[in-house]
Enzyme design. Sequence first.
Site, short mmCIF file in Angstrom:
data_model
loop_
_atom_site.label_atom_id
_atom_site.label_comp_id
_atom_site.label_asym_id
_atom_site.label_seq_id
_atom_site.Cartn_x
_atom_site.Cartn_y
_atom_site.Cartn_z
N ASP A 194 0.81 -1.22 0.00
CA ASP A 194 0.00 0.00 0.00
C ASP A 194 0.84 1.27 0.00
OD1 ASP A 194 -1.99 -1.84 0.39
OD2 ASP A 194 -2.90 -0.79 2.10
N HIS A 212 -6.04 3.12 -4.03
CA HIS A 212 -5.94 3.42 -2.59
C HIS A 212 -6.28 4.89 -2.34
CE1 HIS A 212 -4.96 2.32 1.44
NE2 HIS A 212 -3.77 2.85 1.52
N HIS A 251 3.68 -2.26 3.20
CA HIS A 251 3.74 -0.90 2.64
C HIS A 251 5.07 -0.71 1.91
CE1 HIS A 251 0.85 -0.73 5.97
NE2 HIS A 251 0.24 0.22 5.27
NI NI Z 1 -2.67 3.06 3.34
#
Ligand code: NI
Length: 491
Positions: free
Chosen positions: A292, A342, A436
């Site tokens: 992400d 996102h 991430h």
């Molecule tokens: Ni995020």
Amino acid sequence: MYKSRLFSGIALLALSASGCGLAVASPERGMVIPAEPTMIDFVDPATVIGLSTRTLTEGDNPGSRYVHINYPEFAGATALNRELRAQAERQLREFRARTRDGGPVSPRPELNVDWQLAASSPEAVAVRLRTGEFQGESWANSTRTVWFDPHTGRATGSTGLLAGDAALRRFAALVREQLKERGGQVERDGVTAGSEKFDSMAFNRRGDLVVEFDDCQLGPCSLGRVAVAVPAARVTPLLSELGRRAQRSVRENRTHGGDTPTFTPTTDPDAVSNRAGSVDCAKVKCVALTFDDGPGPYTGRLLDLLKQGRARATFFVVGSNATAQPAVVRRMSVEGHLVGNHTWAHRDLSKQGSSKITDTLVKTGDTVSGIIGQTPKLVRPPYGAVSQQVGNVAREMGLSLVTWDIDTDDQNGAKVKDIADRAVREAHPGAIILMHDIHRETVDAVPDILKRLRGKGYSFVTVPELYGSVGMQAGRLYRSGNELPRKQPLT
Ligand code: NI
């Protein structure tokens, strides 16, 4: 060094719907009205060479607040990068101090900072930072614009566009004059010649100097955003050398507008995507690694590692980051990974109404589609936070919502070994693993994760592959590949 073109469309510094007395009067039929002078032509980040982004974040895992601060980083502009980083860290520190003893409250306090480029040329660079802070019941927005002079290598606040204190006082008087014409509830006397009030200034395409005030700064918050454009002829004598160069370069750039770069995706014959569909997750053990908040400075290296490890993953990209590094997003797609949505700036969707939710998803989807030729069908809601409205919008847009059932807890200085251990220890068939790619440690953990999970017999697939021929449905929330999809999103 800075090569830039303008967006073909004009990005409007949107006036709030509640803005009173500042809206453009509706035009008479057939009459051509001049562009609203407080509009700025933002530079398309995709045209800026050597651009990347940095993110400070908090909150995908348990905690009492949500933070997402995103800012650009430029090759060769050390002083600007340092200034942007210092400001981001200061904002985070101050927000933490303000929300320290809150404990878990709902909705959580939130700090969000996103950016645009108000100028990018060899003469001047300007980064406009928009801060949204949610405390209690509503958002308060503020802006500031940091300037950089490539000739001197110095960064400055917006008042650096003016030639000293006397020029700033004269400029403040011009702004008060403009506000007077508007009448209404604006508190003109609040416009004093301090750098705090004039912390967000940039030129429009005519060379007028536009100053933006923060919410609630010059009157009741119901006014919404207040902005003023001081005409070029009046402001030019007040400008510093940087100001004059910046004004000139923005005006000259007008002629370069009109073509946004487009990408024609080509398929890499060696791409792991060519094996997509060859894995039947009903028969073999599958996990979906998800990354992400990127693309960021380490995403290119992550793609190298995934290629070496012959693993596919799902990337939930932030729209503004995608515009900064379109080549990296394109690589994700070409190399067989799935690109998901996102949102544009990573604000908690559950605190927003339907039109704002739609805007951020559409804008990001269109951006990704412009880069890879496909609109993402999967959305990861920031912080995993959803509401009934988020579900409704997703269903109408044909999007599925994806959260996770394994959190590697890779934020805030986690150690490489801990990230890898958590992923490997908790993995199970059908797992959706949250990571991430904006963190160096996360990327460093990937080779170990691939090796150990492959040793346990796992295949690495994209999220939709977990569901095989059953597929994924619009408006539904998916946490894991081995649970039935929830009929309605959690609230
Ligand atoms: Ni995020």
